[in-house]
Every structure is written in structure tokens, then in C-alpha cells.
Write a protein that holds these residues in place. Structure first.
Motif, PDB file in Angstrom:
ATOM      1  N   SER A 106       0.815  -1.205   0.000  1.00  0.00           N
ATOM      2  CA  SER A 106       0.000   0.000   0.000  1.00  0.00           C
ATOM      3  C   SER A 106       0.855   1.265   0.000  1.00  0.00           C
ATOM      4  CB  SER A 106      -0.930  -0.004   1.215  1.00  0.00           C
ATOM      5  OG  SER A 106      -1.792   1.102   1.196  1.00  0.00           O
ATOM      6  N   LEU A 107       0.382   2.281  -0.691  1.00  0.00           N
ATOM      7  CA  LEU A 107       1.021   3.592  -0.694  1.00  0.00           C
ATOM      8  C   LEU A 107       0.627   4.399   0.530  1.00  0.00           C
ATOM      9  CD1 LEU A 107       2.568   5.928  -2.142  1.00  0.00           C
ATOM     10  CD2 LEU A 107       0.443   6.391  -3.416  1.00  0.00           C
ATOM     11  N   VAL A 108      -0.527   4.083   1.090  1.00  0.00           N
ATOM     12  CA  VAL A 108      -1.078   4.833   2.216  1.00  0.00           C
ATOM     13  C   VAL A 108      -1.446   3.852   3.332  1.00  0.00           C
ATOM     14  CG1 VAL A 108      -2.935   6.360   2.993  1.00  0.00           C
ATOM     15  CG2 VAL A 108      -2.011   6.604   0.678  1.00  0.00           C
ATOM     16  N   GLY A 109      -1.122   4.224   4.544  1.00  0.00           N
ATOM     17  CA  GLY A 109      -1.542   3.435   5.692  1.00  0.00           C
ATOM     18  C   GLY A 109      -0.503   2.444   6.173  1.00  0.00           C
ATOM     19  N   GLU A 110      -0.861   1.768   7.252  1.00  0.00           N
ATOM     20  CA  GLU A 110       0.047   0.857   7.930  1.00  0.00           C
ATOM     21  C   GLU A 110       0.074  -0.518   7.257  1.00  0.00           C
ATOM     22  OE1 GLU A 110      -1.152   2.535  12.367  1.00  0.00           O
ATOM     23  OE2 GLU A 110      -2.484   1.273  11.165  1.00  0.00           O
ATOM     24  N   LEU A 111       1.154  -1.216   7.465  1.00  0.00           N
ATOM     25  CA  LEU A 111       1.243  -2.637   7.187  1.00  0.00           C
ATOM     26  C   LEU A 111       0.784  -3.338   8.459  1.00  0.00           C
ATOM     27  CD1 LEU A 111       2.333  -5.288   5.842  1.00  0.00           C
ATOM     28  CD2 LEU A 111       4.583  -4.644   6.692  1.00  0.00           C
ATOM     29  N   ILE A 112      -0.202  -4.209   8.346  1.00  0.00           N
ATOM     30  CA  ILE A 112      -0.755  -4.908   9.504  1.00  0.00           C
ATOM     31  C   ILE A 112      -0.320  -6.364   9.466  1.00  0.00           C
ATOM     32  CG2 ILE A 112      -2.858  -5.622  10.707  1.00  0.00           C
ATOM     33  CD1 ILE A 112      -2.454  -2.631  10.794  1.00  0.00           C
ATOM     34  N   VAL A 113       0.324  -6.810  10.535  1.00  0.00           N
ATOM     35  CA  VAL A 113       0.748  -8.201  10.656  1.00  0.00           C
ATOM     36  C   VAL A 113      -0.102  -8.858  11.733  1.00  0.00           C
ATOM     37  CG1 VAL A 113       2.655  -9.764  11.196  1.00  0.00           C
ATOM     38  CG2 VAL A 113       3.089  -7.636   9.936  1.00  0.00           C
ATOM     39  N   ALA A 114      -0.632 -10.053  11.438  1.00  0.00           N
ATOM     40  CA  ALA A 114      -1.485 -10.764  12.384  1.00  0.00           C
ATOM     41  C   ALA A 114      -0.930 -12.150  12.671  1.00  0.00           C
ATOM     42  CB  ALA A 114      -2.911 -10.883  11.839  1.00  0.00           C
ATOM     43  N   ALA A 115      -1.053 -12.565  13.919  1.00  0.00           N
ATOM     44  CA  ALA A 115      -0.748 -13.933  14.339  1.00  0.00           C
ATOM     45  C   ALA A 115      -2.028 -14.531  14.900  1.00  0.00           C
ATOM     46  CB  ALA A 115       0.353 -13.943  15.393  1.00  0.00           C
ATOM     47  N   PHE A 116      -2.357 -15.740  14.466  1.00  0.00           N
ATOM     48  CA  PHE A 116      -3.603 -16.392  14.898  1.00  0.00           C
ATOM     49  C   PHE A 116      -3.263 -17.795  15.384  1.00  0.00           C
ATOM     50  CE2 PHE A 116      -7.612 -18.525  14.812  1.00  0.00           C
ATOM     51  CZ  PHE A 116      -8.584 -17.546  14.969  1.00  0.00           C
ATOM     52  N   ALA A 117      -3.583 -18.090  16.644  1.00  0.00           N
ATOM     53  CA  ALA A 117      -3.309 -19.395  17.240  1.00  0.00           C
ATOM     54  C   ALA A 117      -4.608 -20.172  17.417  1.00  0.00           C
ATOM     55  CB  ALA A 117      -2.616 -19.227  18.588  1.00  0.00           C
ATOM     56  N   VAL A 118      -4.580 -21.431  17.012  1.00  0.00           N
ATOM     57  CA  VAL A 118      -5.739 -22.309  17.146  1.00  0.00           C
ATOM     58  C   VAL A 118      -5.261 -23.629  17.749  1.00  0.00           C
ATOM     59  CG1 VAL A 118      -5.487 -23.240  14.797  1.00  0.00           C
ATOM     60  CG2 VAL A 118      -7.718 -23.304  15.916  1.00  0.00           C
ATOM     61  N   PRO A 119      -6.052 -24.256  18.616  1.00  0.00           N
ATOM     62  CA  PRO A 119      -5.637 -25.553  19.159  1.00  0.00           C
ATOM     63  C   PRO A 119      -5.409 -26.569  18.043  1.00  0.00           C
ATOM     64  CG  PRO A 119      -7.435 -24.666  20.464  1.00  0.00           C
ATOM     65  CD  PRO A 119      -7.302 -23.777  19.259  1.00  0.00           C
ATOM     66  N   GLU A 120      -4.339 -27.318  18.171  1.00  0.00           N
ATOM     67  CA  GLU A 120      -4.007 -28.318  17.162  1.00  0.00           C
ATOM     68  C   GLU A 120      -5.179 -29.287  16.984  1.00  0.00           C
ATOM     69  OE1 GLU A 120      -0.352 -31.446  16.203  1.00  0.00           O
ATOM     70  OE2 GLU A 120      -0.435 -30.344  18.094  1.00  0.00           O
ATOM     71  N   GLY A 121      -5.523 -29.554  15.742  1.00  0.00           N
ATOM     72  CA  GLY A 121      -6.647 -30.435  15.435  1.00  0.00           C
ATOM     73  C   GLY A 121      -7.947 -29.704  15.159  1.00  0.00           C
ATOM     74  N   MET A 122      -7.974 -28.385  15.401  1.00  0.00           N
ATOM     75  CA  MET A 122      -9.193 -27.604  15.180  1.00  0.00           C
ATOM     76  C   MET A 122      -9.149 -26.794  13.889  1.00  0.00           C
ATOM     77  SD  MET A 122     -10.576 -26.150  18.833  1.00  0.00           S
ATOM     78  CE  MET A 122     -11.828 -25.221  17.925  1.00  0.00           C
ATOM     79  N   GLU A 123      -8.133 -27.028  13.061  1.00  0.00           N
ATOM     80  CA  GLU A 123      -8.031 -26.266  11.815  1.00  0.00           C
ATOM     81  C   GLU A 123      -9.256 -26.454  10.931  1.00  0.00           C
ATOM     82  OE1 GLU A 123      -3.661 -27.528  12.615  1.00  0.00           O
ATOM     83  OE2 GLU A 123      -5.681 -28.233  13.094  1.00  0.00           O
ATOM     84  N   GLY A 124      -9.814 -27.669  10.971  1.00  0.00           N
ATOM     85  CA  GLY A 124     -11.013 -27.933  10.174  1.00  0.00           C
ATOM     86  C   GLY A 124     -12.181 -27.068  10.575  1.00  0.00           C
TER      87      GLY A 124
END
Length: 231
Positions: free
Chosen positions: A21-39
């Protein structure tokens, strides 16, 4: 919280929004889920955020954010104008990992970290080990379309960025998407700069401004530590 009963650990996905982007922040996200719940994430609609409309992303965001632990970290335009964006994104990912790690009982409870590749990782692998992480580190291009936890991080990052862009519209009158491929955004930037204003939401080191008096050449700077970045 420790891993739920019957769960070996947590899986953490990392992705960003607004990198180009030319304007605004770069947003970085981390998302944790219990193993086996990806489905469960997939059934809730988690997929590459680019495949979803803004309204769809908001709906999926509302569903998935109750299914895991997440953190977002912004990288400001002024930082991007000074330093290498890959290094900044890597350190933002480390901040996100530290935050979600603190909420799942430590990174020793994380069995896998999955990252949508953005460049060579110089600091993160060693830092993870220093934090007690002994699981698998997966760094792949297109991970947001392959790994549900990364898809979830992609959606969180994109929704947060979309909301931030709406704030910038109200604060500064921003037009368009914020990206240099958007003629409305480029036109707005040129008009604002021609008026004499220098809003801090513009990335002055971007090639869109090269050849103008507003362009900022990034200077060679000493490498910063994670502690410097977090000050």
C-alpha cells in the motif's frame, strides 16, 4: 491458557495486509488455534482473504475470532520509509508471536508456526528457539491458501487494515483503496502533497513518488534489535 484437553499444542499462522500500500500501515497478524481444530476454521469460512469480499471477511472474522487467540501489530509508514520492510515485518511477526504465546502458556506450547513467506527470515527462527519453541516452522509462499491458521491470520489482518483505512478516510479524506495501483488513491496523494500538506499516513519511499520532491530515499541504518523495534 494451556492446551485444551486432548490437544497436543497450538498452531500459529502469520500473515499480513497492506504490504504494498502507498497509504496506511502494514498490519501483521498472528492467529493461534488448538491443534486439530483447523477444520473448524475452514468450516467457519477461513480461506485466503483475497478470495473474500469485504463483507464476507467481516462475517468470517466474527466467527473465527472466538475460535482462537490472535494479535495484530501495525508497522507505520514512517518506519517503512526508514527501514527494510522485510525486516520490519519479521519483527512485527515476532511481536505477534510473543503476544499469542503469552496467552497460550508460552511458545513451548506451540507445535507449529506457519508463515506466509515475505522474505528471508534472519532473526525469527533463532528467536523462536530462545523462547522455548521446539515445534515445526513452515514458511511458504501462498500459505494463506493452504493452511487454515494462516488463512485466519490473513482475514484478521485484512479486516483490521480495512477498518484502519476507513478511519483514514474520515481523518484525512483518503480516496480509493490506498494502493498505488488505484488511480483515485494516487490522485488524492498528488493533490494533498501539492497543497503543501505532508500527512504521516503516506509512504514517501514508495516508487510512486520517485522523481518528485516528496520522495524519500531510504538511508542505510544500523540493524535494530527487537527491543528497539518495540519501544
Amino acid at each position: 491458557a494451556p492446551p485444551a484437553a486432548g490437544v497436543l499444542g497450538w498452531v500459529v499462522g502469520i500473515d499480513e495486509a497492506g504490504r504494498g500500500s502507498l497509504v496506511g500501515e502494514l498490519i501483521v497478524a498472528a492467529f493461534a488455534v488448538p491443534e486439530g481444530m483447523e477444520g473448524e476454521l475452514v468450516r467457519a469460512g477461513a480461506r485466503d482473504s483475497k478470495q473474500l469480499t469485504p463483507a464476507q471477511r467481516e462475517r468470517v472474522y466474527a466467527r473465527i475470532t472466538s475460535m482462537g487467540v490472535f494479535a495484530v501489530w501495525p508497522v507505520r509508514p514512517q518506519e517503512i520509509d526508514r527501514e527494510n520492510v522485510n525486516r520490519l515485518e519479521e519483527r512485527a511477526a515476532m511481536v505477534g508471536l510473543r503476544i499469542v504465546g503469552s496467552r497460550v502458556g508460552g511458545l513451548a506450547n506451540v507445535s507449529e508456526v506457519q508463515i506466509d513467506r515475505f522474505g528471508e527470515l534472519r532473526e525469527l527462527p533463532g528467536w523462536l528457539r530462545s523462547q522455548g519453541f521446539s515445534g515445526r516452522l513452515v514458511v511458504e509462499p501462498g500459505a494463506d491458501a493452504k493452511y487454515p491458521a494462516v488463512s485466519a491470520a490473513s482475514i484478521v489482518a485484512k479486516v483490521v487494515r480495512d477498518r484502519r483505512i476507513e478511519v483514514l478516510r474520515r481523518m484525512y479524506g483518503l480516496e480509493g483503496s490506498g494502493y498505488p495501483s488505484d488511480p483515485r488513491t494516487v490522485g488524492w496523494v498528488r493533490r494533498v502533497l501539492a497543497s503543501g500538506a505532508r500527512p504521516p499516513i503516506i509512504r514517501y519511499s514508495w516508487g510512486t513518488l520517485r522523481g518528485t520532491e516528496f520522495y524519500v530515499e531510504k538511508a542505510k541504518r544500523p540493524r535494530r534489535t527487537l527491543e528497539d523495534f518495540m519501544e
